[in-house]
Design an enzyme around this catalytic site. Structure first.
Site, PDB file in Angstrom:
ATOM      1  N   ARG A   1       0.841  -1.212   0.000  1.00 36.83           N
ATOM      2  CA  ARG A   1       0.000   0.000   0.000  1.00 36.83           C
ATOM      3  C   ARG A   1       0.857   1.236   0.000  1.00 36.83           C
ATOM      4  O   ARG A   1       1.780   1.366   0.815  1.00 36.83           O
ATOM      5  CB  ARG A   1      -0.872   0.049   1.257  1.00 36.83           C
ATOM      6  CG  ARG A   1      -2.045  -0.821   1.112  1.00 36.83           C
ATOM      7  CD  ARG A   1      -2.946  -0.749   2.314  1.00 36.83           C
ATOM      8  NE  ARG A   1      -3.633  -2.018   2.372  1.00 36.83           N
ATOM      9  CZ  ARG A   1      -4.570  -2.316   3.216  1.00 36.83           C
ATOM     10  NH1 ARG A   1      -4.961  -1.447   4.112  1.00 36.83           N
ATOM     11  NH2 ARG A   1      -5.136  -3.497   3.194  1.00 36.83           N
TER      12      ARG A   1
ATOM     13  N   SER B   1      -7.859  -1.128   0.493  1.00 34.46           N
ATOM     14  CA  SER B   1      -8.883  -1.452   1.486  1.00 34.46           C
ATOM     15  C   SER B   1      -9.538  -0.224   2.104  1.00 34.46           C
ATOM     16  O   SER B   1     -10.154   0.563   1.401  1.00 34.46           O
ATOM     17  CB  SER B   1      -8.267  -2.350   2.545  1.00 34.46           C
ATOM     18  OG  SER B   1      -9.259  -2.849   3.377  1.00 34.46           O
ATOM     19  N   HIS B   2      -9.348  -0.039   3.411  1.00 31.63           N
ATOM     20  CA  HIS B   2     -10.042   1.049   4.119  1.00 31.63           C
ATOM     21  C   HIS B   2      -9.303   2.388   4.009  1.00 31.63           C
ATOM     22  O   HIS B   2      -9.783   3.383   4.530  1.00 31.63           O
ATOM     23  CB  HIS B   2     -10.202   0.662   5.590  1.00 31.63           C
ATOM     24  CG  HIS B   2      -8.891   0.310   6.233  1.00 31.63           C
ATOM     25  ND1 HIS B   2      -8.256  -0.892   5.988  1.00 31.63           N
ATOM     26  CD2 HIS B   2      -8.096   1.002   7.053  1.00 31.63           C
ATOM     27  CE1 HIS B   2      -7.123  -0.917   6.651  1.00 31.63           C
ATOM     28  NE2 HIS B   2      -6.995   0.217   7.308  1.00 31.63           N
TER      29      HIS B   2
ATOM     30  N   LYS C   1      -2.829  -6.598  -3.636  1.00 35.39           N
ATOM     31  CA  LYS C   1      -2.733  -7.795  -2.805  1.00 35.39           C
ATOM     32  C   LYS C   1      -2.638  -8.988  -3.743  1.00 35.39           C
ATOM     33  O   LYS C   1      -3.344  -9.040  -4.756  1.00 35.39           O
ATOM     34  CB  LYS C   1      -3.992  -7.968  -1.951  1.00 35.39           C
ATOM     35  CG  LYS C   1      -4.291  -6.813  -1.025  1.00 35.39           C
ATOM     36  CD  LYS C   1      -5.307  -7.209   0.053  1.00 35.39           C
ATOM     37  CE  LYS C   1      -6.714  -6.848  -0.300  1.00 35.39           C
ATOM     38  NZ  LYS C   1      -7.673  -7.058   0.800  1.00 35.39           N
TER      39      LYS C   1
ATOM     40  N   ASP D   1     -16.201  -1.781   3.939  1.00 35.88           N
ATOM     41  CA  ASP D   1     -15.063  -0.900   3.623  1.00 35.88           C
ATOM     42  C   ASP D   1     -14.791  -0.835   2.117  1.00 35.88           C
ATOM     43  O   ASP D   1     -15.545  -1.381   1.302  1.00 35.88           O
ATOM     44  CB  ASP D   1     -13.806  -1.335   4.395  1.00 35.88           C
ATOM     45  CG  ASP D   1     -13.223  -2.639   3.879  1.00 35.88           C
ATOM     46  OD1 ASP D   1     -13.982  -3.446   3.310  1.00 35.88           O
ATOM     47  OD2 ASP D   1     -11.999  -2.855   4.030  1.00 35.88           O
TER      48      ASP D   1
ATOM     49  N   ASP E   1     -12.840  -2.320  -0.039  1.00 33.79           N
ATOM     50  CA  ASP E   1     -12.799  -3.532  -0.861  1.00 33.79           C
ATOM     51  C   ASP E   1     -13.796  -4.594  -0.409  1.00 33.79           C
ATOM     52  O   ASP E   1     -13.773  -5.726  -0.917  1.00 33.79           O
ATOM     53  CB  ASP E   1     -11.375  -4.107  -0.893  1.00 33.79           C
ATOM     54  CG  ASP E   1     -10.878  -4.512   0.472  1.00 33.79           C
ATOM     55  OD1 ASP E   1     -11.324  -3.924   1.470  1.00 33.79           O
ATOM     56  OD2 ASP E   1     -10.036  -5.425   0.556  1.00 33.79           O
TER      57      ASP E   1
ATOM     58  N   ASP F   1     -14.320  -6.280   2.476  1.00 34.33           N
ATOM     59  CA  ASP F   1     -14.076  -7.408   3.380  1.00 34.33           C
ATOM     60  C   ASP F   1     -14.410  -7.093   4.836  1.00 34.33           C
ATOM     61  O   ASP F   1     -14.501  -7.988   5.661  1.00 34.33           O
ATOM     62  CB  ASP F   1     -12.649  -7.972   3.233  1.00 34.33           C
ATOM     63  CG  ASP F   1     -11.578  -6.928   3.372  1.00 34.33           C
ATOM     64  OD1 ASP F   1     -11.905  -5.750   3.622  1.00 34.33           O
ATOM     65  OD2 ASP F   1     -10.385  -7.277   3.228  1.00 34.33           O
ATOM     66  N   ARG F   2     -14.592  -5.808   5.161  1.00 35.92           N
ATOM     67  CA  ARG F   2     -14.933  -5.461   6.553  1.00 35.92           C
ATOM     68  C   ARG F   2     -16.429  -5.211   6.712  1.00 35.92           C
ATOM     69  O   ARG F   2     -17.115  -4.921   5.736  1.00 35.92           O
ATOM     70  CB  ARG F   2     -14.203  -4.189   6.970  1.00 35.92           C
ATOM     71  CG  ARG F   2     -12.717  -4.331   6.974  1.00 35.92           C
ATOM     72  CD  ARG F   2     -12.084  -3.069   7.540  1.00 35.92           C
ATOM     73  NE  ARG F   2     -10.647  -3.244   7.595  1.00 35.92           N
ATOM     74  CZ  ARG F   2      -9.854  -2.577   8.402  1.00 35.92           C
ATOM     75  NH1 ARG F   2     -10.351  -1.661   9.211  1.00 35.92           N
ATOM     76  NH2 ARG F   2      -8.559  -2.813   8.399  1.00 35.92           N
TER      77      ARG F   2
ATOM     78  N   GLU G   1     -10.667  -7.939  15.442  1.00 33.32           N
ATOM     79  CA  GLU G   1     -11.323  -6.799  16.092  1.00 33.32           C
ATOM     80  C   GLU G   1     -11.531  -5.634  15.131  1.00 33.32           C
ATOM     81  O   GLU G   1     -12.311  -4.734  15.394  1.00 33.32           O
ATOM     82  CB  GLU G   1     -10.526  -6.335  17.321  1.00 33.32           C
ATOM     83  CG  GLU G   1      -9.027  -6.073  17.116  1.00 33.32           C
ATOM     84  CD  GLU G   1      -8.685  -4.948  16.176  1.00 33.32           C
ATOM     85  OE1 GLU G   1      -9.341  -3.899  16.267  1.00 33.32           O
ATOM     86  OE2 GLU G   1      -7.763  -5.122  15.368  1.00 33.32           O
TER      87      GLU G   1
ATOM     88  N   LYS H   1     -11.805 -12.253   4.796  1.00 31.77           N
ATOM     89  CA  LYS H   1     -12.949 -11.799   5.565  1.00 31.77           C
ATOM     90  C   LYS H   1     -14.000 -11.287   4.587  1.00 31.77           C
ATOM     91  O   LYS H   1     -13.668 -10.961   3.446  1.00 31.77           O
ATOM     92  CB  LYS H   1     -12.549 -10.739   6.588  1.00 31.77           C
ATOM     93  CG  LYS H   1     -11.749  -9.572   6.053  1.00 31.77           C
ATOM     94  CD  LYS H   1     -11.225  -8.744   7.222  1.00 31.77           C
ATOM     95  CE  LYS H   1     -10.501  -7.491   6.771  1.00 31.77           C
ATOM     96  NZ  LYS H   1      -9.074  -7.685   6.567  1.00 31.77           N
TER      97      LYS H   1
HETATM   98  C1  VG1 Z   1      -5.357  -3.638   9.828  1.00 27.51           C
HETATM   99  C2  VG1 Z   1      -6.154  -4.421  10.851  1.00 27.51           C
HETATM  100  C3  VG1 Z   1      -6.025  -5.905  10.578  1.00 27.51           C
HETATM  101  C4  VG1 Z   1      -6.470  -6.208   9.146  1.00 27.51           C
HETATM  102  C5  VG1 Z   1      -5.691  -5.350   8.173  1.00 27.51           C
HETATM  103  C6  VG1 Z   1      -6.176  -5.502   6.752  1.00 27.51           C
HETATM  104  O1  VG1 Z   1      -3.989  -3.972   9.930  1.00 27.51           O
HETATM  105  O2  VG1 Z   1      -5.732  -4.103  12.165  1.00 27.51           O
HETATM  106  O3  VG1 Z   1      -6.787  -6.614  11.525  1.00 27.51           O
HETATM  107  O4  VG1 Z   1      -6.272  -7.562   8.841  1.00 27.51           O
HETATM  108  O5  VG1 Z   1      -5.819  -3.966   8.520  1.00 27.51           O
HETATM  109  O6  VG1 Z   1      -7.529  -5.207   6.642  1.00 27.51           O
HETATM  110  P1  VG1 Z   1      -2.916  -3.067  10.716  1.00 27.51           P
HETATM  111  O7  VG1 Z   1      -1.595  -3.742  10.483  1.00 27.51           O
HETATM  112  O8  VG1 Z   1      -3.036  -1.696  10.173  1.00 27.51           O
HETATM  113  O9  VG1 Z   1      -3.347  -3.098  12.162  1.00 27.51           O
HETATM  114  V1  VG1 Z   1      -8.118  -4.652   5.171  1.00 27.51           V
HETATM  115  O10 VG1 Z   1      -9.737  -4.490   5.300  1.00 27.51           O
HETATM  116  O11 VG1 Z   1      -7.133  -3.422   4.932  1.00 27.51           O
HETATM  117  O12 VG1 Z   1      -7.646  -5.802   3.998  1.00 27.51           O
HETATM  118 CO    CO Z   2     -10.596  -4.268   3.485  1.00 25.78          CO
END
Ligand code: VG1
Ligand code: CO
Length: 545
Positions: free
Chosen positions: A22, A113-114, A126, A278, A280, A282-283, A365, A377
């Site tokens: 990213r 993602s988010h 990814k 979110d 993409d 998955d959340r 979480e 997810k």
């Molecule tokens: C964050 C979350 C983690 C999740 C990851 C990808 O990672 O805490 O639980 O798996 O994002 O989610 P980090 O290293 O920033 O804590 V997603 O929806 O970006 O694929």
């Molecule tokens: Co995501």
């Protein structure tokens, strides 16, 4: 068509984080940056004669341009068949499902993602492997090693492919198919959930839902699922057109970034059920009327109620949660007599357990929940799971959660994030914590808290025995409380320091208290242990979830 070999030089910053590579869009737009990474993926794997690759993304800025480049590099690397989502759109869970369905060797998901999108936002890649899940640490490291020495890549000289029409064409010896990414995903959901019961619920005027796709990838999927198939009135799904910049918003389904949904659910005459996903897809965030379900509680509640759902009626084999996720699901697993695994943060750590059939459900979480139906997810899946429980029990979200707490006790839980802090200070803070935790281990108590465990989490994968070290400093107390510290692996600006706080309460008269109030002694203790204010130079967290 001619294959061109282009001379290139390595970029030093192509190490993937928690979930893919990213970076700001401007970094990806540098000449050869994307090309190097894609060629490094192909250099690190064996491509067979009958290879199929799935490609798609969350529709953010640079999605279409990147797809054209990826298709041409893939064709030059002798990949036989490439399946691309219509208009380049493919949610992360739908790609995972497609890899499995088409027996592809892998998939390339274009998403950060988010993280926010747009010209000044982030982009990401990814790589998922043949089981449909994120590449393991070993494969990711191999790709990273390739990026360090790459000196050329191959690309087919061809015109761009029109992604707006379903159909197929040949690029040299490669067949490229533009496919509908929504229908197969909807069909998979129909196999798992009782669409008849959910339809009766959603089509009745007594139950209203509000689903916010946050201008991101789930819009078209959610509209088809909830409005077309399940009878919810038009308008139940909002912000349902994927925009390149997500409408300038942060596509992160939490109480802060999904504020218009939250205001709606906590307002007058609010709907009965609210949810968001979110960038993409998955959340997920689940809301009831005036009620927020923490993702950790959600995992526990889905596990406790799984037997009600057609796809899980035969029971749950085992569960897993990431280490910082609350221990609410552990209590359900204990009651069910099944194993509960604790893994490092990131979905890739669930995959071996899923592939070995050790677990059925898993979650994090960070608003991530999923099951063995795919290897990612799945935001919409979690929403359907909740709606299916409501359709069968006839209970409100709030009552389902209260009844769960009454039976199992409540794990009060919160995550405090300190964003965009200086990287060197964040590293200093973690190093100091690693030292402190050794000292803490020698004590039996910290202030009035009796310590049962303190370490820097190291994970041995139960299946392949691979070891992942330094996955977060954790301190557990005799009361069931925990404080965990770790650095984010997904941010792109400076560092993000995360503090996870958890306190268990079994007393039924105290389960409705305010979370931050209940956790305040632990919040203070976390400050005493980690000196967060001084390291981060912030008085308070930037985000509390
Ligand atoms: C964050 C979350 C983690 C999740 C990851 C990808 O990672 O805490 O639980 O798996 O994002 O989610 P980090 O290293 O920033 O804590 V997603 O929806 O970006 O694929
Ligand atoms: Co995501």
């Amino acid at each position: 068509m001619r294959t061109r070999t282009v001379t290139t030089k390595p970029f030093k910053d192509q190490k993937p984080g928690t979930s893919g590579l990213r970076k700001p869009v401007t970094i990806f737009q540098q000449s050869n940056y994307l090309e190097n990474f894609i060629q490094s993926i192909f250099n690190s794997i064996n491509i067979s004669e009958t290879s199929t690759l799935i490609v798609g993304g969350d529709g953010r800025y640079y999605n279409s341009q990147a797809i054209q480049i990826i298709i041409k590099i893939a064709a030059a690397n002798s990949i036989k068949r490439i399946l691309v989502g219509h208009k380049g759109i493919f949610s992360t869970p739908a790609i995972s499902a497609a890899i499995r369905y088409h027996k592809a060797f892998g998939g390339i998901i274009l998403s950060a993602s988010h993280n926010p999108g747009g010209v000044n936002g982030d982009f990401g890649i990814k790589y998922n492997t043949e089981h449909g899940g994120p590449a393991s640490e070993e494969i990711t490291n191999n790709i990273f090693n390739c990026t360090k020495t790459i000196n050329k890549y191959k690309i087919l000289e061809a015109k761009d492919i029109n992604l707006n029409y379903l159909g197929s064409c040949n690029l040299g010896t490669t067949k490229v198919e533009i496919i509908d990414s929504i229908t197969p995903y909807v069909e998979l959901m129909q196999q798992l959930f009782d669409f008849g019961r959910i339809h009766t619920l959603l089509a009745s005027s007594n139950f209203r839902i509000s689903i916010d796709s946050l201008n991101a990838v789930t819009g078209p999927y959610a509209r088809t699922l909830f409005e077309t198939c399940l009878g919810a009135p038009r308008g139940s799904v909002q912000n349902d057109i994927p925009l390149e910049d997500f409408g300038g918003k942060h596509p992160d389904p939490n109480l802060i970034h999904a504020s218009s949904l939250v205001n709606n659910l906590f307002g007058l005459n609010s709907p009965d059920f609210g949810a968001a996903s979110d960038g993409d897809g998955d959340r997920n965030m689940i809301l009831g009327r005036n009620f927020f379900v923490t993702p950790s509680d959600s995992l526990a509640i889905l596990t406790a109620n799984a037997h009600l759902i057609p796809g899980y009626k035969d029971g749950v084999k085992g569960v897993a949660r990431s280490m910082p996720t609350s221990q609410a699901v552990d209590r359900v697993a204990k009651k069910l007599g099944i194993e509960c695994y604790e893994t490092p943060t990131g979905w890739k750590f669930f995959n071996n357990l899923l592939n070995a059939d050790k677990i059925t459900l898993c979650g994090e979480e960070s608003f991530g929940t999923g099951s063995n139906h795919i290897r990612e997810k799945d935001g919409l899946w979690a929403i359907l799971f909740w709606l299916n429980i409501i359709a069968i029990t006839g209970k409100s979200v709030e009552n389902i959660v209260y009844e769960h707490w009454k039976q199992y006790g409540r794990n009060f839980y919160s995550r405090h994030d300190y964003e965009e802090i200086e990287l060197s200070k964040a590293n200093d803070c973690m190093n100091q914590l690693r030292y402190t935790v050794k000292k803490i281990r020698e004590k039996t108590a910290f202030n009035e808290y009796k310590i049962t465990h303190a370490d820097d989490f190291s994970y041995i994968d139960p299946i392949d025995k691979s070891i992942s070290k330094q996955q977060g400093v954790r301190i557990s107390f005799a009361s069931g409380s925990r404080i965990i510290f770790r650095l984010s692996g997904t941010g792109t600006k400076g560092a993000t320091f995360r503090v996870y706080l958890e306190k268990y309460q079994f007393d039924n008269t105290k389960i409705k208290l305010n979370t931050q109030h209940v956790l305040s002694p632990l919040i203070q203790l976390a400050e005493e242990i980690a000196h967060i204010k001084s390291f981060t130079e912030l008085d308070k967290p930037t985000i509390i979830t």
